[in-house]
Structure formats: C-alpha cells, structure tokens
Design an enzyme around this catalytic site. Sequence first.
Site, short mmCIF file in Angstrom:
data_model
loop_
_atom_site.label_atom_id
_atom_site.label_comp_id
_atom_site.label_asym_id
_atom_site.label_seq_id
_atom_site.Cartn_x
_atom_site.Cartn_y
_atom_site.Cartn_z
N ASP A 110 0.90 -1.23 0.19
CA ASP A 110 -0.06 0.11 -0.06
C ASP A 110 0.79 1.16 0.01
OD1 ASP A 110 1.06 -0.14 2.59
OD2 ASP A 110 -0.90 0.16 3.48
N LYS A 369 -18.16 6.62 -34.22
CA LYS A 369 -17.84 5.29 -33.58
C LYS A 369 -17.43 4.33 -34.67
CE LYS A 369 -18.74 0.75 -32.19
NZ LYS A 369 -19.38 -0.36 -32.96
N HIS A 381 -23.40 19.33 -36.15
CA HIS A 381 -24.48 19.40 -35.16
C HIS A 381 -24.97 18.04 -34.88
CE1 HIS A 381 -23.90 23.53 -36.18
NE2 HIS A 381 -24.33 23.06 -37.48
N ASN A 404 -26.95 1.41 -38.40
CA ASN A 404 -25.93 0.39 -38.77
C ASN A 404 -26.14 -1.01 -37.95
OD1 ASN A 404 -25.60 1.83 -35.92
ND2 ASN A 404 -23.35 0.99 -36.14
N TYR A 405 -27.31 -1.03 -37.23
CA TYR A 405 -27.48 -2.15 -36.51
C TYR A 405 -28.89 -2.68 -36.81
CZ TYR A 405 -27.59 -5.30 -32.58
OH TYR A 405 -27.80 -6.62 -31.54
N SER A 423 -30.21 17.61 -43.39
CA SER A 423 -30.62 17.24 -41.90
C SER A 423 -31.70 16.47 -41.41
CB SER A 423 -31.28 18.76 -41.14
OG SER A 423 -30.39 19.77 -41.17
N ARG A 458 -38.92 10.63 -48.60
CA ARG A 458 -39.75 11.27 -47.55
C ARG A 458 -41.35 11.45 -47.80
NH1 ARG A 458 -36.47 16.72 -47.74
NH2 ARG A 458 -38.00 17.79 -49.15
#
Length: 476
Positions: A110, A369, A381, A404-405, A423, A458
């Site tokens: 210690d 990531k 942003h 991605n999953y 955006s 869209r």
Amino acid sequence: MTALDIIIMAAGKGTRMKSRIPKVLQRLAGRPLLHHVLGQAASLQARRVVVVTGHGATEVEAACAGSAGVGGTFDLKFVRQEPQLGTGHAVQQATPALAGDGTVVVLSGDVPLTQAATLRALVEAGAGERLALLTVRLPDPTGYGRIVRGEGGTVQRIVEHKDANDAERAIDEVYSGIMAVPAQRLAGWLARLTNDNAQGEYYLTDIVSMAVADGVPVAAHCIGDALQVAGVNSPAQLADLERAHQRAQAAALMEQGVRLADPARFDLRDDARSGARGEILCAQDVEIDVGCIFTGRVELGEGARIGAYCHISNATIAAGAVVHPFTHIDGEKTGAHVGEGALIGPFARLRPGAQLGREVHIGNFVEVKNSTLADGAKANHLAYLGDASVGERVNYGAGSITANYDGANKHRTVIEADVHIGSNCVLVAPVTIGAGGTVGGGSTITKDTPPGGLSVARGRQVSIANWKRPAKQAKG
C-alpha cells in the site's frame, strides 16, 4: 550484481477504507496500489517477487496475474498469511519461497510512490551483507516505529510506537516499512522473533536489534520526501497521494514545455479496460486547459489545444487540432485519431475506431464510432456516425444518423466524397451514397444512391388552407 528477491506485504484488510475491495487493490492513477509496487520490483530487476496475501487473497492474486503492464521478468509467487500475526510472521510465510541467497527487499503493497532511485540507493546501502532500512523524518511521527540510534549515530533498534517510552516517542526519524536484508541471515533472525510486545505480534523490526547483537552493520538510508513512503489506510490518504502523484506528473509535463492552465486540475491515469499505462507524449506548444483527464497512451501533436474538462483515452491528436471543452475521446483498445487542424466539440464524443483526417469538423453532440472521416469532412451538429466510411469534404447534416445495427449484426455505410447529407436523415446500412450526391433533409435512405444526384425519401408535404384546430370541450 547481487541477486535480488522481493517480498511484498499485501495481506491487510484496510478496515478504514470501508470498502469491500482489498486495500492493495484500491486504485491510484487508475492502477491498483499493488501494481505500483510491482512496478517498483520491476525497476529493481528483481529475480523473484513473493506477494504475501491474506484478506481478499483470491482477488489480490488474480489482480497480480493481470499485472503484465508493470514490466519486468521476475518470477511471481504467492503465499498466504492466515492468521495475520504481524509483519515478522508475514515474512516468515514468504521465506520458503525465496532462493535463500542475495538480498531480500521488503516492500509494502500500500506504499505506491517510492521511486526506483530511492530503492536502488537502499539496496546499495545494504551491500556487503548489511541490513539497510529506509527511513524518513516526520514532523508528526505518531504511529510509526522510531529509529533508535546509539553512540556515533549507529542504528541500535526500532521501537514500535505502542511500545515506545516518552523519550523514544520524541524521536522524529521513523522506519518506512521498507528494508533490504541479507538473505542468508533472514531465516535465522525470523526464527528468533517473539510476540512479547504491546500488540502480541511478531514484529519484523525486531531483527534490527538482532543484527546489532550479531555484529551485522545496520544502515539507515534517510530520505527527505515523506510522500515516497506514505501508505494508504483511508480514502483521505488515498486522495492525498493521488493529488501528489498527479502534481508530479503535471510538473514533469511543464518541464517539457507543455502549457497546463492549472497543474492542480490535471489527471493522467492507466486505462483499466485495455491495460494501457498512463502515458502522454506532447510535442511543442501543446496547451491543456483545466480539469482534463487522460487515460492510457495519448499523443498530442505540435500546437494541439485541449479545452477544459475533456476526457481523452488511448488516442492521437495531431498537430494544430483543437479539442473544445467537455469532449470525450475514447480509443479503448482500437485507438482513435484526430487529424491535423481538426476541430472537435464542444460536447463531442469519439468512440473506439474513430479515425478523423485533416481539418475534419466534429461539432457539439456528434458521436463517431468505428468510422473514418476523410480530410475536410464535417458533421457539426447533433449527429451519429457509426461503422461508416466518409469521403473528403462531406457535409453531414444536423440530426442525421447511420442506422448500422439490424438487431443482430452491424453494417457499414459508405458516403463518398463531396456528398451533402441534409438534416434529420437516416442512412440504413448497408448503403452507399454516391460521390457528389445530395440527400434531401428528412430522408430515410435504404438503397444506394447514384453519384451527383439528388435523393429524397420522405412523405409528400400536404398543406390545408384555412384549417381550424379542434375546439376543446367545455368542462362540466
């Protein structure tokens, strides 16, 4: 050079820590206290290290087995001290595991901050079959064993605090708990120990008077830095040593020319996950603001600037890059890289596998990531880029994400050079956005898009003129 074996005392419970974790596994600078001491053994090029365990022995032994990062090639062994009957009793358990020749150094598990140069000086003081003690003078020596000297200043014995009389308690030179002992003498001295003292324990310190009686010279290597021999018995003491250690690391960086806004608010720690030692390599003119924490191996290039309260782990920040405040960069085992002149944050998060090129911009509340961003790419942003390859000069809009999953597997998204992502877009991987293309805001893209084109996915906008909102029903 005389062969060197080391005994590390690591059996204590550490009641005052008020923790389920054994005392020697409490962390200082991200590393267990015991790993610091094993590092000291490595610095001495020890032949064999024997760790005496007791409380939490299984945990302590497992932690030692995972201490490869301390370096050294010593033979590591463990012995149990059960029951715990004092320091002399602890060393008695260890001696059968020693080679029986050379010098034995006794360390405390210690006491983490003893410097290698200090220990080498202690071993040198013990050359020629002498018994060498590491001592220090304290303004308040309460609780420590006192060094009692005779005529000519020679060491005669060590008196433990509870056994000392008033005159002995007035002595300010104390024993640190660290000694170097001639191995061939040790077993004989230990066999003569008794527990006839105030604590009913077998004191290792009693071998000093035995050495004197046997005509063995006793040397005291007295140091002026009490922090080197300070132990940890409470959270407050651990915090004190943490700050002392961090101040020393900060001072070393400033000696190299690093600008620290406040050296009292700087932390460099080991990374417990990857096992990477806490190490920061800085080129010229690096600036680090207050409250930053660095873990593992971090490289900061020339002129890099790190804003306040950033946490950077296992990463490289290239020359001229600016990391704005409250940014978290975590390379863990795979690393993270920020290219030259890049601007990161504030409040950005780079996760393992983030590889950013030159002059990349990652703005507030953007997470990256396992992705590469080529030179000049921007995500300024509120965005997520996971498992993505982003080309040069891409502009990635606010609120956009890579999906991605699929619930079972990860898939990659490829965004080629000069793409503009509007955006609030969702790019459902696997998908490729062709070079120079534009994705209209609010789109959910599930198929590859052609180079140079506009892709919009869209619902069509419907506007109803003179529309009246529903009226609230009257209460009653």
